[in-house]
Design an enzyme around this catalytic site. Sequence first.
Site, PDB file in Angstrom:
ATOM      1  CE  LYS A   7       8.860 -38.778 -13.331  1.00  0.00           C
ATOM      2  NZ  LYS A   7       9.246 -40.175 -13.440  1.00  0.00           N
ATOM      3  NE  ARG A  52       3.118 -45.322 -13.285  1.00  0.00           N
ATOM      4  CZ  ARG A  52       4.323 -45.672 -13.826  1.00  0.00           C
ATOM      5  NH1 ARG A  52       4.324 -46.897 -14.167  1.00  0.00           N
ATOM      6  NH2 ARG A  52       5.162 -44.932 -13.980  1.00  0.00           N
ATOM      7  CD  GLU A  77       9.908 -45.889 -10.265  1.00  0.00           C
ATOM      8  OE1 GLU A  77      10.787 -45.217 -10.119  1.00  0.00           O
ATOM      9  OE2 GLU A  77       9.222 -46.066 -11.196  1.00  0.00           O
ATOM     10  CG  ASP A 125       7.782 -42.635 -15.949  1.00  0.00           C
ATOM     11  OD1 ASP A 125       8.524 -41.639 -15.929  1.00  0.00           O
ATOM     12  OD2 ASP A 125       8.254 -43.510 -15.601  1.00  0.00           O
ATOM     13  CD  GLU A 157      12.936 -43.798 -18.391  1.00  0.00           C
ATOM     14  OE1 GLU A 157      13.041 -42.471 -17.507  1.00  0.00           O
ATOM     15  OE2 GLU A 157      12.516 -44.742 -17.723  1.00  0.00           O
ATOM     16  CE  LYS A 202      11.707 -42.883  -7.472  1.00  0.00           C
ATOM     17  NZ  LYS A 202      12.379 -43.354  -8.645  1.00  0.00           N
TER      18      LYS A 202
HETATM   19  O1  GCW Z   1      10.762 -42.561 -15.519  1.00  0.00           O
HETATM   20  C1  GCW Z   1      11.093 -43.511 -14.353  1.00  0.00           C
HETATM   21  C2  GCW Z   1      12.492 -44.312 -14.647  1.00  0.00           C
HETATM   22  C3  GCW Z   1      13.174 -44.535 -13.270  1.00  0.00           C
HETATM   23  C4  GCW Z   1      13.270 -43.203 -12.635  1.00  0.00           C
HETATM   24  C5  GCW Z   1      11.749 -42.880 -12.099  1.00  0.00           C
HETATM   25  C6  GCW Z   1      11.627 -41.437 -11.412  1.00  0.00           C
HETATM   26  C7  GCW Z   1      14.859 -42.159 -11.315  1.00  0.00           C
HETATM   27  O2  GCW Z   1      12.204 -45.272 -15.377  1.00  0.00           O
HETATM   28  O3  GCW Z   1      14.431 -44.711 -13.821  1.00  0.00           O
HETATM   29  O4  GCW Z   1      13.941 -43.244 -11.638  1.00  0.00           O
HETATM   30  O5  GCW Z   1      10.952 -42.769 -13.155  1.00  0.00           O
HETATM   31  O6  GCW Z   1      11.297 -40.522 -12.131  1.00  0.00           O
HETATM   32  O7  GCW Z   1      11.924 -41.495 -10.302  1.00  0.00           O
END
Ligand code: GCW
Length: 677
Positions: free
Chosen positions: A348, A324, A280, A353, A381, A276
Amino acid sequence: MMKLYKRVAIATLLVLQAGILFAEDGHQLWLRMPLAANIVKIVVDSPQIDETSPKYQPIAIAREELELYVNSNVEIHLAVDAAAPADDGFSITKNGNSIFIKSASAQGLLYGTYHLIRLQTIGKTLKNGQSIVEKPTSSLRLLNHWDNLNGTIERGFAGRSIFWSNKGDIIDQNETLLIEYARANASIGINGTVLNNVNASPQMLTSERIDQTKRIAKILDPYGIKVYLSVNFASPRALGDVSTADPLDPDVIRWWQNKVKEIYDAIPNFGGFLVKANSEGEPGPQDFGRTHVDGANMLADALKPYGGIVMWRAFVYAANSPDRACQAYEEFMPFDGKFRDNVILQVKNGPVDFQPREPIHPLFYSMKHTKVMPEFQITQEYLGESVHSVFLAPMWKELTDVFKMTEGVAGVSNIGDSQNWCGSDMAQANWYAFGRLAWNQNLTSQEIADEWIKQTFTTNKKFVDPVKKVMLGSHEACVKYMMPMGIHHIFAGGHHYGPEPWYAPRGLRADWTPPYYHKADEFGMGFDRTTNGSNNVSQYPEPLASQYNDIRRCPEKYLLWFHHVGWTQKLTCGETLWNRLCHIYDEGVREAESFYTTWQKMAPYIDAERYEQLRIRYERQAKDAWWWRDACLLYFQTFSKLPFPKDCPPARHDLETLKKYHLAIDNYTAAPIDQLP
Ligand code: GCW
C-alpha cells in the site's frame, strides 16, 4: 461481439440527430466522443495479419473504433512492426493525409488508437510531420476488485459486483457491461484485473467458479485485459481435499499444482494470484509455522511453468504491535532477495492503510532485491466514499514522484453496477487517473484532470478551468478538514465515512480505535515515532530519517504522524499547535465551501443530470467538512482546554450531539446523503 458497439453507437447517433434530448447518466464515462461524420479509410499495413484470429483481435477493435470516431479526412495506417515500440508501446506519425500507428504488438496498436482518439477529443490534433512515441512506465497495470462471490463489494460505494452474484448467471446477463468495462480499461491502458476480494473465499477455486472466470476472461481478452484471482491461502484445506494448508506439505503443493493446471487449462492466458495472508484474520503460512517466503514461493513455483505470477500483499499488522506503521517493514525486510522472480510484493502507498495522507511506505525505499508494486485505493474508503469529490492523482503523485513503478501498480477499484459505474461522476476521474498514471507515471495531475474533464464533460474553458482548479485542490482540502498535519485513522467505528476520534469501546483491539493513533492527552497530541518513541523513523533512509525525527525539520504535513507535540508548543510557522490545527481545519471547511460555490456556477455548461447529481454531493461535502472540523476540534479541545483562536468561527455542532450520532451504513452502501448531521 464488436458489432454490438456499432449498434449502440449508431443508435445514439440517430437519437441525437433526431434532436431528441439525450439524458446523461454518466455511463459513457470519458468515452463520450461524437461519432465521426465522415468515413475514414483504415489500412492494415501488415499483410500477414488475419484480423479474425484471436491474437489480432485488438486490431479489429482498433479498426472499428477508428472508423467510428476519427473525424478528419485522413487515411489511417496500422502496422505491427518489430522495429516499432514494444511492450504495449506505440508510435503515431502524421504525414500529409496519412496517420501511421505502429507497434510491435496488436495490443499496442489498440492503445495507439485510443490515444489518437483522446487527442482528437481534447482538441490536440497532430501537425504534419509530428510523431508521438508512448511506452508504458509500468508493465502491470491492474485493477483489484474487492468483489465478493455473493455480489457485495467490500468498501464499494457504487452498487454490486459486475462479475459475481449468488445466482452465477450474471456473466451472461452482463456481457455488454463487461465489454464496456474492458473497453473503458483498454482506453486508459489498464491490462489486468483481479476479479475478487483479497478477503478471498475458498469457493473462488471451485470448478464452477473457475468456469465463470473463464467466461469473463473470454470477454475481456480481446481488449488486452488479463484476468487474475485472489486466493485464500487455506483453500486446499477449506475445500476439503487436504487436511492442512502448510505450504511445505507435499499434498498441499500437489493440490496447488493441480489447481493451477485446471485454471490454465480453462484460461491459457490467466495472469496469476493475489494473496492477502496472515492479515486481519486471513489464513497464511504463519499459521503453520512457515514464512511469507515459504508461502509465496510455493504458489510461485506452481504458477511458473505457465508464466503466472504471485502478488503477495505486505499489508500485515498484529494486534499487539506498539506501532502498526512499523510492522510490514519488520516482517518483510529480512526476506528481501528471497522471493522467486515471479513474486511481486504488493505494498500500500503508506504504512498504515489508505489514509487521507500518509508518508510513503518505507518498503518503497528499502526493498532492493524484491519486485515491488504499489497498491493504491481508487475506491474512497477513507476519503468520503462516493459522496465527496476528491481527485486522487495528487495523492498518488506523492509516491510516483519518488518511486519508479516499473514492475506494476494495482488500484482497488471503485466500480460497481451503478449506472455511472462509480456512484459519482467525479469518482470516475479516479479510475481514469489511475489508468493514466499506471500508463505514464510522469504525467502531472494537471494534465490528467485536464484531459479527463474535456472528455467527460466539455472542452469549454469556462467549465474546464474552474473545475480543474477544484479537482486539483480537492485532495489537500479533504486532508485539511479530515486529518491535517499527519493525524490519521480517526474514523468512526462502524464505517469509515465520518469522524469519531473518541471511538474506543472497551475490549476492542487498540489499533482499531482512533486514540491509538492520535494519542491526544493533556500535554498534546500525535504519535511519537521518533528514535525516542516507536523508532519508525529509522525505517527510512537518510536524509529522511533525520528529517522526520527532528521536530523542527519534519514537514508540517507529517508532524503529528511522527511527533507527539504540545498544545502550546510553537511551530516553525510561528503559531502554537492548537491554533495551527484550528486554522487548518477551518481552511479545509472554507475550501470545501468554495468547491460548492464554484460548482453552482457550472450549470450552464453541462447537462442538467450530472450537474444536479454533483451539486447534491458538493453541498453535502461542504456540510461534512463542518462535521469533521467540529467533531475533531471539539473533541481535541477536551484535552487542550484552549479556546478557538479569535478568527475561527464557533462550532456549528455540539460534541455531545455528535457523539450520540451514529450513521447507519455498512461496508456495502454509500453514506445516505440525507441522514447525515
Ligand atoms: O483498508 C482496509 C479495509 C478492509 C480491507 C483491508 C485490506 C479488504 O478496511 O476492508 O480488506 O484494508 O486492504 O486488506
